[in-house]
Design an enzyme around this catalytic site. Structure first.
Site, PDB file in Angstrom:
ATOM      1  CB  SER A  13      -7.110  -0.319   1.088  1.00 15.26           C
ATOM      2  OG  SER A  13      -7.524  -0.869  -0.135  1.00 15.26           O
ATOM      3  CB  SER A  14     -12.486  -1.026   0.036  1.00 12.56           C
ATOM      4  OG  SER A  14     -12.994  -0.045   0.913  1.00 12.56           O
TER       5      SER A  14
ATOM      6  NE  ARG B 173      -4.185   1.634   0.977  1.00 14.08           N
ATOM      7  CZ  ARG B 173      -5.105   2.059   0.105  1.00 14.08           C
ATOM      8  NH1 ARG B 173      -5.044   1.751  -1.176  1.00 14.08           N
ATOM      9  NH2 ARG B 173      -6.126   2.781   0.524  1.00 14.08           N
TER      10      ARG B 173
ATOM     11  CB  THR C 194      -8.981  -0.507  -7.836  1.00 10.92           C
ATOM     12  OG1 THR C 194      -8.932   0.701  -7.099  1.00 10.92           O
ATOM     13  CG2 THR C 194      -8.190  -1.568  -7.128  1.00 10.92           C
TER      14      THR C 194
END
Ligand code: GLY
Length: 565
Positions: A428-429, A80, A357
């Site tokens: 984040s998801s 990340r 994404t």
């Protein structure tokens, strides 16, 4: 088998399997190729998460925290983006105290220190079989020689023209002379990107985090008011983490821990829903959707209040994943009536939001599985390319709670636990996820783009496959719904019947039809003939081993490509 959001990149991954590479080689090759052929989301300048399972002989590494499943091990890699050392929350606020949305999403301030190159090269070095230069060669070729622009990319570049043309480097890279957009089938060459990829292929991560690429990135930041400096780049490390591990109806589920807010939220939802007999209410019935939505709202409330970067905040993960907590949450569900968001939490300020994404799933011949999701956050990140280096920068810092209590680009209203601070990674998801048969043999890999909708997309793919007995293709294609507490509505794709909608409205739900959600490219390892898949899943008599890939039909350039053409 490789399933990805762009066909050439999926083909690159499959070619690695043909050369004797494993699922990790294929996933890394695909991700580097997506940095070329899917610039809206594939990237060098972003970050991501990877979860893998490999048979014991290939997986064993004493320094990597792993979970043993069946005859192999699962690990998780966090690459990340990180907030630069010079970041200050007030940089994103306007005089009246509100978040400056342009700064949060369209300026160099929005860029986190990229993690993708560190993550992909580390995964490949530790678990791949092939040399990095072989794994990256196809991406370099696609950038250097060019590739025919796909229909999705042509449409996406045209709609992002205002963002990309505002930056001189992006305008040169993604448009023809005079700013003319590429049409489908025309060849897009990216010479600067090819040179950056070549440096990485030759030197590994230092080819990106030091030397000419790093200097070009720092030079841009200094010149145009960004925060990232060489010290940020030199300090960046991808991190191995023990994956989260749960069980749903006997199927082991392995997924990404924080700073993914996806994995723990997914496991909570599976725990709450497990005893609800969803197979009786049926796929996409009003009763099922109502149960999902009410459970989603409770789970997103926890996500937004309790989760952040595990290196900086304490989180009650064990409690959230416990059966006792699932029982408590279940007792809060009213099975007949929607509970308005304001009754759960008073904050009606959230907005909707776009997302971009991308997710890749790979299965190799030994049953090795990789689920990897990478992101620039918004489509094309902040739209700014590094001059001479040919890659776009993320706008991931908007995933922090820049002002606790106000909505980010996905409408997520998050708390101080996810506040921005130097060196932190934003929540984040992204939810790369692996599922195993009750015996411990690998079953499937999945994940999705979609910002806050990623978690609910993955949930529905799993429920479709494991509860409703749909095959993988139908599990991915079925219309999706999403709810995240705020805004207090169910986002629905087209395809729900009018009577289902009416029944939901009668239970107090507001329904809003939205564009397609997610792109859940998935793979499944097929059982040898006669081996049952597990309880609740139809075992097809014709199966004789191998794997199955499903490219989500929501994106036209997506493909699943087999090792054997
Ligand atoms: N940038 C979208 C996410 O990580 O959730």
């Amino acid at each position: 088998m490789v399933a990805a959001q762009e066909a050439l990149a999926a083909g690159v991954g499959a070619s690695m399997l043909r050369k004797g590479g494993n699922a990790v080689d294929a996933a890394v090759a695909t991700c580097f190729a997506l940095a070329v052929t899917l610039p809206q989301a594939g990237n060098l300048g972003g970050g991501g998460f990877l979860v893998l399972w490999l048979p014991q002989a290939e997986a064993k590494h004493p320094l990597v925290p792993a979970v043993s499943i069946g005859r192999g091990q699962a690990v998780a890699l966090n690459f990340r983006e990180t907030a630069p050392l010079a970041v200050r929350p007030e940089l994103f606020l306007q005089a009246d105290g509100s978040v400056d949305r342009a700064k949060a999403t369209r300026s160099l301030l929005s860029t986190g220190v990229p993690g993708t190159v560190a993550g992909l090269t580390l995964a490949q070095a530790r678990y791949g079989r092939l040399p990095l230069k072989d794994v990256m060669a196809p991406a370099i070729q696609l950038a250097e020689r060019g590739f025919p622009v796909g229909v999705d990319l042509a449409a996406s570049l045209a709609s992002a023209a205002p963002l990309l043309k505002a930056d001189p480097s992006s305008r040169r890279q993604f448009f023809k002379a005079g700013g003319v957009p590429y049409r489908p089938g025309e060849i897009l060459r990216q010479g600067d990107l090819a040179r950056s990829l070549r440096r990485i292929a030759g030197q590994g991560a230092p080819g990106f985090y030091a030397g000419p690429v790093a200097r070009a990135l720092e030079g841009l930041m200094v010149q145009r008011g960004g925060l990232i400096r060489s010290a940020d780049l030199a300090a960046y490390r991808a991190r191995w983490q023990a994956p989260l591990h749960g069980r749903f109806r006997g199927y082991p589920v392995v997924t990404m821990p924080p700073p993914s807010g996806g994995g723990i939220t997914l496991l909570q939802l599976l725990n709450v829903l497990e005893p609800l007999k969803l197979d009786a209410t049926g796929a996409n019935s009003a009763a099922t959707i109502h149960r999902l939505v009410e459970a989603m709202n409770l789970a997103y409330r926890d996500r937004n209040r309790l989760l952040g970067d595990p290196d900086h905040v304490a989180m009650p993960l064990e409690q959230l994943q416990s059966q006792a907590y699932a029982t408590l949450q279940r007792s809060r569900l009213d099975l007949n009536r929607h509970r308005p968001a304001a009754q759960l939490e008073a904050d009606p300020t959230a907005l909707g939001g776009g997302s971009n994404t991308t997710h890749v799933s790979v299965a190799d011949r030994q049953g090795g599985l990789v689920a990897v999701t990478t992101t620039l956050n918004g489509a094309y990140g902040n739209g700014i390319s590094v001059p001479g280096a040919g890659f776009l920068l993320n706008n991931e810092l908007d995933d922090f709670s820049l002002k606790p209590g106000s909505a980010n680009g996905y409408g997520l209203v998050q708390g101080a636990v996810n506040a921005i601070a130097p060196g932190r990674r934003p929540l984040s998801s992204m939810t790369p996820t692996l599922v195993f048969r009750p015996s411990g043999e690998p079953l499937l890999a999945t994940g999705s783009p979609g910002g806050s909708r990623i978690i609910t997309t993955v949930l529905q793919v799993l429920l479709n496959r494991l509860v409703f007995g749909l095959n993988l293709a139908s599990s991915v294609a079925a219309p999706r719904i999403h709810s995240q507490l705020w805004p207090d509505q169910i986002s629905i794709e087209e395809g729900l019947s009018p009577d289902t909608r009416r029944l939901l409205e009668a239970m107090g739900h507001k329904l809003v039809t939205v564009p397609a959600m997610g792109s859940a490219n998935s793979v499944e390892v097929l059982p040898a003939k006669g081996v049952p898949v597990g309880p609740g899943v139809v075992s097809r008599p014709t199966l004789s081993g191998g794997s199955l890939g499903v490219a989500d039909p929501r994106r036209r350039d997506a493909a699943a490509v087999a090792e054997q053409p």
